[in-house]
Design an enzyme around this catalytic site. Structure first.
Site, mmCIF file in Angstrom:
data_model
loop_
_atom_site.group_PDB
_atom_site.id
_atom_site.type_symbol
_atom_site.label_atom_id
_atom_site.label_comp_id
_atom_site.label_asym_id
_atom_site.label_seq_id
_atom_site.Cartn_x
_atom_site.Cartn_y
_atom_site.Cartn_z
ATOM 1 C CG HIS A 274 37.919 -42.668 4.098
ATOM 2 N ND1 HIS A 274 37.767 -43.474 5.203
ATOM 3 C CD2 HIS A 274 39.204 -42.291 4.125
ATOM 4 C CE1 HIS A 274 38.910 -43.556 5.862
ATOM 5 N NE2 HIS A 274 39.791 -42.835 5.225
ATOM 6 C CB CYS A 275 32.289 -41.127 5.516
ATOM 7 S SG CYS A 275 33.580 -39.884 5.522
ATOM 8 C CB ILE A 276 28.257 -43.804 4.534
ATOM 9 C CG1 ILE A 276 28.012 -42.298 4.651
ATOM 10 C CG2 ILE A 276 26.983 -44.562 4.880
ATOM 11 C CD1 ILE A 276 27.073 -41.766 3.616
ATOM 12 C CG ASP A 279 33.255 -42.882 9.257
ATOM 13 O OD1 ASP A 279 34.314 -43.454 8.967
ATOM 14 O OD2 ASP A 279 32.953 -41.749 8.850
#
Ligand code: NAD
Length: 432
Positions: A274-276, A279
């Protein structure tokens, strides 16, 4: 300092403050458990009624949080979950941990944050502190949340308090958890910062105050962009080494012996979670609105996104060496989670690897000890057992996720061809 601020700090100190955590997923539930551990009463909010019912019955859906811990928290009477957002007037502190995905056009989708902002606004009363934890672009807290809350007539820094504090949870990490990972906090005003620090201090070992919500928002995106860029560099090095006939892992390991000025990052099938992959695009979008192109972000995103194609080409080459076409060959994809030892497939590069192989006519099966059923992106597959027979049957095994519990020596022994995107096999056993 206003009386409201002083009262809220006192409530933090004697733990009589009630916390509301909105969004009880990978970020929200671990935070709930730390707040309970610190002695607070916590009301958890989520729009998924089934999830709320399960938590109230003492069942956890997050691997890092055992059901026993949730059941014990419920039993103390200090934790309950609800789908009734109208109850947001009850907590003194509200931590918002809802998703911040990208839209189909890869722009920020802040609809979840906006929905919670509206719910909080409806319930807002003097003496509440709201902390946004969802990763987002710099400016979100001040530009989206603040005007909504101030439209109630209440004043920030005096009647209510508003801060941004990014979550750094790393699912599956046994050492670094919510409690012992330093937590950055930025307030809209100085008093917002002080109140937030007082509220979080009992639950988090080290708080790192910064001067503004924008600085806190940008800190989180810098961290993830740093990872994306360095993984992108490692991936480009893998492509370079492949063309030069040099072993990229040997080069990286040798470079990592330098005791200063080098930090080890490793290549792989791409990036997931869900991040790299997401974001940095929040920042890229924000900067586009200011007429600036973030080149590192774009380039790293492109490189990382191209890796599934690189590895699928490797599968095709190895099959070709064995006199086979991809079409009609059976490929066993080993590991589909986006990283080792977790059960999360969000944005997993394995999904791209599978899709690309299927497009070329391969017959796909997969094994993942943590994902028994893959029901995603039009796929509907069940994890096959990893046995000498299933390994021998496959024309090619492609290791996409290097889960610790897999017996890689057995993979090397029984598989006809192995394409190893993670360096999971000892070098001598790798055929790619
Ligand atoms: N997962 C990670 O490793 C990680 C790490 C650091 C930061 N983050 C960030 O934290 C945020 C949350 O991520 P996550 O992985 O916990 O997401 P998640 O999908 O696991 O959990 C989010 C929860 O919010 C709930 N929700 C959605 N809309 C809601 C609403 N209006 N009201 C109440 N609940 C609502 C969903 O039902 C879901 O249970 C994201 O911004 C993410 O980028 C995630």
């Amino acid at each position: 300092m206003s009386k409201t601020a002083t009262a809220l700090i006192a409530k933090a100190q004697d733990r009589s403050a009630v916390f509301g955590v909105v969004g009880l997923g990978y970020v929200g539930l671990p935070l709930v458990m730390e707040l309970i551990g610190a002695g607070y009463r916590v009301l958890g909010f989520d729009v998924q009624r089934k999830l709320v019912d399960a938590l109230n019955a003492g069942r956890s859906h997050i691997r890092d949080i055992p059901s026993d811990a949730v059941a014990a928290a419920v039993k103390t009477g200090r934790f309950s979950a609800t789908a009734d957002l109208g109850r947001l007037k009850e907590p003194d502190a509200i931590s918002i941990c809802v998703p911040t995905p990208l839209s189909k056009t890869r722009d920020p989708d802040v609809s979840y944050v906006l929905a919670v902002t509206e719910s909080v606004k409806q319930a807002l009363r003097p003496g509440q502190c709201i902390v946004l934890e969802s990763t987002t672009y710099p400016g979100t807290t001040r530009e989206l949340l603040l005007p909504a809350f101030e439209s109630t007539g209440l004043k920030v820094g005096e009647d209510f308090f508003l801060a941004f504090s990014p979550e750094r949870v790393d699912p599956g990490n046994a050492k670094w958890q919510t409690r012992n990972t330093p937590k950055v906090v930025g307030g809209i005003t100085e008093h917002c910062l002080e109140v937030t620090l007082a509220l979080y201090q009992p639950a988090i070992e080290r708080l790192v105050p910064v001067s503004s919500t924008e600085a806190a928002e940008l800190t989180k995106i810098l961290e993830n962009t740093f990872r994306s860029v360095n993984i992108g560099l490692a991936n480009e090095m893998a492509i370079v080494c492949d063309k030069l006939g040099v072993d990229v892992w040997e080069v990286i390991d040798a470079a990592a012996t330098k005791p200063f000025g080098f930090m080890k990052f490793t290549p792989g099938p791409g990036v997931g979670g869900h991040c790299i992959p997401l974001d940095p695009h929040y920042l890229a979008w924000k900067m586009r609105t200011l007429n600036y192109k973030t080149r590192f972000i774009e380039l790293a995103g492109e490189l990382n996104a191209e890796m599934p194609e690189f590895w699928v080409a490797k599968v095709a080459d190895r099959l070709n060496d064995a006199g086979k076409a991809v079409r009609g060959s059976s490929v066993l994809v080993l590991g589909v989670a986006y990283k080792k030892d977790i059960d999360d497939i969000r944005e997993s590069p394995a999904l791209d690897v599978i899709r690309l192989l299927q497009q070329r006519g391969a017959r796909i099966c997969y094994h993942d000890p943590h994902i028994p059923h893959l029901h995603e992106d039009g796929l509907d597959l069940r994890s096959t057992a990893l046995t000498p027979e299933s390994l021998k049957e496959a024309d090619c095994v492609v290791i996409v996720t290097d889960h610790s519990t897999v017996d890689y020596a057995a993979v090397a022994r029984h598989a006809r061809i192995v394409v190893d995107t993670r360096h999971a096999l000892p070098r001598a056993d790798t055929h790619a």
